[in-house]
Scaffold this motif. Structure first.
Motif, PDB file in Angstrom:
ATOM      1  N   MET A 185       0.856  -1.184   0.000  1.00  0.00           N
ATOM      2  CA  MET A 185       0.000   0.000   0.000  1.00  0.00           C
ATOM      3  C   MET A 185       0.895   1.238   0.000  1.00  0.00           C
ATOM      4  SD  MET A 185      -3.465   1.200   1.453  1.00  0.00           S
ATOM      5  CE  MET A 185      -3.961  -0.447   1.439  1.00  0.00           C
ATOM      6  N   HIS A 186       0.592   2.179  -0.854  1.00  0.00           N
ATOM      7  CA  HIS A 186       1.354   3.420  -0.982  1.00  0.00           C
ATOM      8  C   HIS A 186       0.704   4.508  -0.135  1.00  0.00           C
ATOM      9  CE1 HIS A 186       3.513   1.691  -4.394  1.00  0.00           C
ATOM     10  NE2 HIS A 186       2.345   1.194  -4.761  1.00  0.00           N
ATOM     11  N   GLU A 187       1.525   5.391   0.431  1.00  0.00           N
ATOM     12  CA  GLU A 187       1.014   6.568   1.123  1.00  0.00           C
ATOM     13  C   GLU A 187       1.518   7.784   0.371  1.00  0.00           C
ATOM     14  OE1 GLU A 187      -0.022   6.921   5.412  1.00  0.00           O
ATOM     15  OE2 GLU A 187       1.882   8.016   5.452  1.00  0.00           O
ATOM     16  N   LEU A 188       0.590   8.695   0.036  1.00  0.00           N
ATOM     17  CA  LEU A 188       0.903   9.846  -0.801  1.00  0.00           C
ATOM     18  C   LEU A 188       0.516  11.151  -0.115  1.00  0.00           C
ATOM     19  CD1 LEU A 188      -0.642   8.487  -4.131  1.00  0.00           C
ATOM     20  CD2 LEU A 188       1.745   8.303  -3.381  1.00  0.00           C
ATOM     21  N   ALA A 189       1.325  12.173  -0.344  1.00  0.00           N
ATOM     22  CA  ALA A 189       0.978  13.540   0.043  1.00  0.00           C
ATOM     23  C   ALA A 189       0.633  14.271  -1.245  1.00  0.00           C
ATOM     24  CB  ALA A 189       2.151  14.216   0.740  1.00  0.00           C
ATOM     25  N   ILE A 190      -0.527  14.894  -1.268  1.00  0.00           N
ATOM     26  CA  ILE A 190      -1.022  15.563  -2.471  1.00  0.00           C
ATOM     27  C   ILE A 190      -1.386  17.001  -2.120  1.00  0.00           C
ATOM     28  CG2 ILE A 190      -2.851  15.586  -4.225  1.00  0.00           C
ATOM     29  CD1 ILE A 190      -3.021  12.519  -3.844  1.00  0.00           C
ATOM     30  N   THR A 191      -0.983  17.931  -2.985  1.00  0.00           N
ATOM     31  CA  THR A 191      -1.406  19.320  -2.842  1.00  0.00           C
ATOM     32  C   THR A 191      -2.121  19.748  -4.116  1.00  0.00           C
ATOM     33  OG1 THR A 191       0.677  20.207  -3.687  1.00  0.00           O
ATOM     34  CG2 THR A 191       0.498  19.941  -1.306  1.00  0.00           C
ATOM     35  N   VAL A 192      -3.130  20.570  -3.943  1.00  0.00           N
ATOM     36  CA  VAL A 192      -3.848  21.153  -5.077  1.00  0.00           C
ATOM     37  C   VAL A 192      -4.006  22.634  -4.765  1.00  0.00           C
ATOM     38  CG1 VAL A 192      -5.967  21.138  -6.457  1.00  0.00           C
ATOM     39  CG2 VAL A 192      -5.111  18.986  -5.465  1.00  0.00           C
ATOM     40  N   ILE A 193      -3.514  23.489  -5.671  1.00  0.00           N
ATOM     41  CA  ILE A 193      -3.633  24.932  -5.471  1.00  0.00           C
ATOM     42  C   ILE A 193      -4.040  25.598  -6.777  1.00  0.00           C
ATOM     43  CG2 ILE A 193      -1.965  25.030  -3.578  1.00  0.00           C
ATOM     44  CD1 ILE A 193       0.105  26.033  -5.586  1.00  0.00           C
ATOM     45  N   GLY A 194      -4.660  26.759  -6.669  1.00  0.00           N
ATOM     46  CA  GLY A 194      -5.027  27.524  -7.854  1.00  0.00           C
ATOM     47  C   GLY A 194      -6.205  28.424  -7.583  1.00  0.00           C
ATOM     48  N   PRO A 195      -6.719  29.038  -8.633  1.00  0.00           N
ATOM     49  CA  PRO A 195      -7.875  29.924  -8.471  1.00  0.00           C
ATOM     50  C   PRO A 195      -9.082  29.136  -7.959  1.00  0.00           C
ATOM     51  CG  PRO A 195      -6.977  30.032 -10.713  1.00  0.00           C
ATOM     52  CD  PRO A 195      -6.268  28.940 -10.009  1.00  0.00           C
TER      53      PRO A 195
END
Length: 168
Positions: free
Chosen positions: A1-11
């Motif tokens: 099992m993978h553990e991920l850090a995700i960011t989403v930015i924008g208008p």
């Protein structure tokens, strides 16, 4: 099992959280921790999930990056566990000026405190900072004294109080 850090930015726009959640669910990602906010009209989201590979998550998020959104995915190691300490809330109110966050967070770090959440807002001339802090046992009184000195230098009001666990 993978553990991920995700960011989403924008208008900011309506539906970003739903789009991200649906895209990640489609590749089997379980969202374990997340936070999102709007910052002066800009959307910002950070989350930790388990399940897919980084490549699978990136591919799933690619369709939502139209319109100026930026999504980043990074594999992370599972956390060894939460740091221990007593939960406190630190709040700062005062006229906006350069260095408030730097000074307050340096004092917290100097007392051995770990900031677990921090929010700031500028509303007209009023600057507000609220931080959730884990402190070593018995460190609260010393922190309050050191923050009082910093507050006087900054010309702001600072409050330190024990956080009730049901509030966090």
């Amino acid at each position: 099992m993978h553990e991920l850090a995700i960011t989403v930015i924008g208008p900011d726009r309506t539906g970003i959280v739903a789009d991200v959640a649906e895209a990640l669910a489609a590749v089997g990602a379980n969202l374990t921790d997340s936070t999102m906010t709007r910052l002066r009209g800009h959307f910002a989201m950070t989350l930790i999930c388990t399940g897919p590979t980084a490549a699978e998550a990136e591919q799933a998020l690619e369709p939502i990056t139209t319109g100026g959104l930026l999504a980043t995915v990074r594999k992370v190691e599972p956390s060894a566990g939460a740091t221990s300490g007593e939960p406190y809330l630190v709040s700062v109110h005062g006229a906006d000026r350069l260095g408030i966050v730097a000074a307050v967070t340096r004092v917290v770090a100097g007392a051995g405190g770990n900031i677990t959440d921090l929010t700031t807002r500028l509303t007209g001339p009023l600057y507000v900072l609220v931080a959730e802090v884990d402190l070593p046992d018995g460190a609260a009184d010393e922190l309050a004294e050191r923050l009082a000195v910093a507050a006087a230098e900054l010309g702001v009001d600072v409050t330190v109080r024990r956080a009730e666990s049901e509030l966090l």
